[in-house]
Structures are given as structure tokens and as C-alpha cells.
Design a protein around this motif. Structure first.
Motif, PDB file in Angstrom:
ATOM      1  N   GLY A 124      18.867  91.353  27.095  1.00 40.26           N
ATOM      2  CA  GLY A 124      17.478  91.511  27.519  1.00 40.26           C
ATOM      3  C   GLY A 124      17.052  92.965  27.622  1.00 40.26           C
ATOM      4  N   SER A 125      18.008  93.841  27.897  1.00 36.29           N
ATOM      5  CA  SER A 125      17.658  95.256  28.016  1.00 36.29           C
ATOM      6  C   SER A 125      17.234  95.844  26.670  1.00 36.29           C
ATOM      7  N   PHE A 126      17.637  95.216  25.582  1.00 38.31           N
ATOM      8  CA  PHE A 126      17.219  95.693  24.266  1.00 38.31           C
ATOM      9  C   PHE A 126      15.707  95.576  24.104  1.00 38.31           C
ATOM     10  N   ALA A 127      15.102  94.642  24.823  1.00 37.99           N
ATOM     11  CA  ALA A 127      13.659  94.431  24.709  1.00 37.99           C
ATOM     12  C   ALA A 127      12.873  95.678  25.081  1.00 37.99           C
ATOM     13  N   ALA A 128      13.385  96.472  26.013  1.00 39.25           N
ATOM     14  CA  ALA A 128      12.690  97.704  26.387  1.00 39.25           C
ATOM     15  C   ALA A 128      12.575  98.636  25.183  1.00 39.25           C
ATOM     16  N   VAL A 129      13.637  98.735  24.410  1.00 42.65           N
ATOM     17  CA  VAL A 129      13.621  99.575  23.214  1.00 42.65           C
ATOM     18  C   VAL A 129      12.724  98.949  22.143  1.00 42.65           C
ATOM     19  N   VAL A 130      12.777  97.629  22.027  1.00 40.81           N
ATOM     20  CA  VAL A 130      11.921  96.925  21.063  1.00 40.81           C
ATOM     21  C   VAL A 130      10.451  97.191  21.378  1.00 40.81           C
ATOM     22  N   ILE A 131      10.085  97.035  22.629  1.00 42.55           N
ATOM     23  CA  ILE A 131       8.685  97.213  23.032  1.00 42.55           C
ATOM     24  C   ILE A 131       8.246  98.656  22.810  1.00 42.55           C
ATOM     25  N   TYR A 132       9.063  99.603  23.260  1.00 36.81           N
ATOM     26  CA  TYR A 132       8.698 101.009  23.074  1.00 36.81           C
ATOM     27  C   TYR A 132       8.607 101.356  21.582  1.00 36.81           C
ATOM     28  N   GLY A 133       9.566 100.875  20.801  1.00 38.20           N
ATOM     29  CA  GLY A 133       9.547 101.130  19.361  1.00 38.20           C
ATOM     30  C   GLY A 133       8.312 100.554  18.694  1.00 38.20           C
ATOM     31  N   ASN A 134       7.927  99.353  19.096  1.00 33.85           N
ATOM     32  CA  ASN A 134       6.695  98.743  18.590  1.00 33.85           C
ATOM     33  C   ASN A 134       5.485  99.601  18.925  1.00 33.85           C
ATOM     34  N   ILE A 135       5.375  99.985  20.174  1.00 30.93           N
ATOM     35  CA  ILE A 135       4.230 100.776  20.627  1.00 30.93           C
ATOM     36  C   ILE A 135       4.159 102.091  19.856  1.00 30.93           C
ATOM     37  N   TYR A 136       5.278 102.808  19.819  1.00 36.73           N
ATOM     38  CA  TYR A 136       5.297 104.110  19.144  1.00 36.73           C
ATOM     39  C   TYR A 136       4.990 103.949  17.656  1.00 36.73           C
ATOM     40  N   GLY A 137       5.605 102.932  17.035  1.00 33.39           N
ATOM     41  CA  GLY A 137       5.360 102.694  15.612  1.00 33.39           C
ATOM     42  C   GLY A 137       3.914 102.377  15.323  1.00 33.39           C
ATOM     43  N   ILE A 138       3.304 101.507  16.119  1.00 28.36           N
ATOM     44  CA  ILE A 138       1.908 101.123  15.902  1.00 28.36           C
ATOM     45  C   ILE A 138       0.993 102.330  16.051  1.00 28.36           C
ATOM     46  N   HIS A 139       1.243 103.161  17.065  1.00 26.93           N
ATOM     47  CA  HIS A 139       0.436 104.371  17.239  1.00 26.93           C
ATOM     48  C   HIS A 139       0.639 105.348  16.083  1.00 26.93           C
ATOM     49  N   SER A 140       1.851 105.414  15.555  1.00 26.47           N
ATOM     50  CA  SER A 140       2.183 106.414  14.536  1.00 26.47           C
ATOM     51  C   SER A 140       1.853 105.986  13.109  1.00 26.47           C
ATOM     52  N   ILE A 141       2.206 104.746  12.760  1.00 23.48           N
ATOM     53  CA  ILE A 141       2.082 104.332  11.357  1.00 23.48           C
ATOM     54  C   ILE A 141       1.248 103.079  11.152  1.00 23.48           C
ATOM     55  N   GLY A 142       0.720 102.511  12.220  1.00 23.12           N
ATOM     56  CA  GLY A 142      -0.133 101.323  12.107  1.00 23.12           C
ATOM     57  C   GLY A 142       0.649 100.033  12.249  1.00 23.12           C
ATOM     58  N   VAL A 143      -0.090  98.947  12.451  1.00 21.83           N
ATOM     59  CA  VAL A 143       0.510  97.647  12.716  1.00 21.83           C
ATOM     60  C   VAL A 143       1.276  97.118  11.509  1.00 21.83           C
ATOM     61  N   THR A 144       0.640  97.120  10.348  1.00 23.56           N
ATOM     62  CA  THR A 144       1.254  96.514   9.164  1.00 23.56           C
ATOM     63  C   THR A 144       2.566  97.189   8.793  1.00 23.56           C
ATOM     64  N   LEU A 145       2.550  98.499   8.714  1.00 26.45           N
ATOM     65  CA  LEU A 145       3.767  99.214   8.332  1.00 26.45           C
ATOM     66  C   LEU A 145       4.847  99.081   9.405  1.00 26.45           C
ATOM     67  N   THR A 146       4.451  99.113  10.671  1.00 25.63           N
ATOM     68  CA  THR A 146       5.427  98.944  11.761  1.00 25.63           C
ATOM     69  C   THR A 146       6.136  97.601  11.645  1.00 25.63           C
ATOM     70  N   ILE A 147       5.384  96.533  11.491  1.00 24.00           N
ATOM     71  CA  ILE A 147       5.991  95.203  11.411  1.00 24.00           C
ATOM     72  C   ILE A 147       6.848  95.081  10.156  1.00 24.00           C
ATOM     73  N   ALA A 148       6.406  95.662   9.052  1.00 20.78           N
ATOM     74  CA  ALA A 148       7.196  95.610   7.816  1.00 20.78           C
ATOM     75  C   ALA A 148       8.546  96.313   8.005  1.00 20.78           C
ATOM     76  N   VAL A 149       8.528  97.466   8.627  1.00 14.83           N
ATOM     77  CA  VAL A 149       9.782  98.212   8.869  1.00 14.83           C
ATOM     78  C   VAL A 149      10.672  97.444   9.845  1.00 14.83           C
ATOM     79  N   ILE A 150      10.071  96.843  10.859  1.00 10.44           N
ATOM     80  CA  ILE A 150      10.836  96.039  11.818  1.00 10.44           C
ATOM     81  C   ILE A 150      11.547  94.896  11.098  1.00 10.44           C
ATOM     82  N   LEU A 151      10.833  94.215  10.210  1.00  9.30           N
ATOM     83  CA  LEU A 151      11.439  93.099   9.477  1.00  9.30           C
ATOM     84  C   LEU A 151      12.616  93.561   8.624  1.00  9.30           C
ATOM     85  N   ILE A 152      12.466  94.692   7.966  1.00 13.12           N
ATOM     86  CA  ILE A 152      13.567  95.217   7.152  1.00 13.12           C
ATOM     87  C   ILE A 152      14.751  95.570   8.041  1.00 13.12           C
ATOM     88  N   SER A 153      14.475  96.190   9.173  1.00 14.24           N
ATOM     89  CA  SER A 153      15.548  96.530  10.104  1.00 14.24           C
ATOM     90  C   SER A 153      16.265  95.279  10.594  1.00 14.24           C
TER      91      SER A 153
END
Length: 141
Positions: free
Chosen positions: A71-100
Motif C-alpha cells: 500500500g505504501s507504493f500508492a504514495a509514489v504512484v499518486i505523486y508520480g501521476n500528479i507530477y507527470g500530469i503537470h509536466s507532460i499531460g494526461v495522455t502521455l503520463t498514462i501511456a508511460v505508466i502503462l509501458i512501465s
């Protein structure tokens, strides 16, 4: 079929959660948004357990302690999502997450980590990952 439906819903809700967290973080900060998300998720899960009246949680002591940290991994997931969305947008963030996610699952399946049945990764699986990476590169431009 249920598995596909719930997997689809999970993917949709991960995206919705990421966008909501990015909006929340604009006002209160990323780690604060992650904290609120974790808290509301915990409350929702407890309510579901109480409503469903599933008593399996009583088997808590049978779970290997290392897995209880998941469950502690979720903190990193949430922060990574937030930072990614602010930095590269929703579509690219989700695409990179899926590849990861796929890359890590290749390792888990290929090595048999966490007690999963070891599977041989073949050329079609690697072609699929390569095509996804190519898709992300195309999305970026």
C-alpha cells in the motif's frame, strides 16, 4: 468477463484519480493531495469491507510482512501521476505508466517473482512493448 470489466474500470479510475489529484495538488501541494487520496481510499475500502461483510481480513496474520508494504507504493504512484500530469499531460503520463507497468510485469512473469507462475517471454510480447513505446514517441510529437 468480470476480470476484463474490473480491469477496465481500474484503468479508468486510475486515470480519473490522476486528473483529480493533479487538480487538488494545484491548491494544496502534491504530497498533501496524495495524503488525502490515501485517506479517502482507505475510508472507502473499509466501508466496502463493512458493507460486503467479508471476513477474510481476519487472515491478516497469514500474509508475509513484506507484502503488507504494498500500500505504501500508492504514495509514489499518486505523486508520480500528479507530477507527470503537470509536466507532460494526461495522455502521455498514462501511456508511460502503462509501458512501465508492462515492463515490470515482464520481469515478474519472466522471473517468477512474488510466487507467480514463471512464464517465458517470447518475440510477440517484445514486439508489443516496442509498439507501445513507438506509440508514446508518436504521441509526444
Amino acid at each position: 468477463m468480470k476480470g476484463i470489466v474490473f480491469a477496465f474500470l481500474a484503468g479508468a479510475f486510475i486515470t480519473l484519480q490522476g486528473v483529480a489529484n493533479a487538480r487538488i495538488s494545484q491548491n494544496i501541494g502534491s504530497w498533501q493531495a496524495a495524503t488525502i487520496t490515501q485517506l479517502t481510499g482507505f475510508i472507502a475500502a473499509v466501508l466496502i469491507v463493512l458493507i460486503v461483510k467479508d471476513q477474510k481480513w481476519k487472515q491478516f496474520k497469514k500474509v508475509r510482512p513484506i507484502y503488507l508494504t504494498g500500500g505504501s507504493f500508492a504514495a509514489v504512484v499518486i505523486y508520480g501521476n500528479i507530477y507527470g500530469i503537470h509536466s507532460i499531460g494526461v495522455t502521455l503520463t498514462i501511456a508511460v505508466i502503462l509501458i512501465s507497468q508492462l515492463a515490470i510485469t515482464f520481469l515478474i512473469d519472466g522471473k517468477g517473482w512474488f510466487g507467480v507462475l514463471k512464464k517465458e517471454m517470447k518475440v510477440p510480447q517484445f514486439i508489443g512493448i516496442a509498439m507501445m513505446i513507438a506509440g508514446v514517441v508518436i504521441l509526444k510529437f
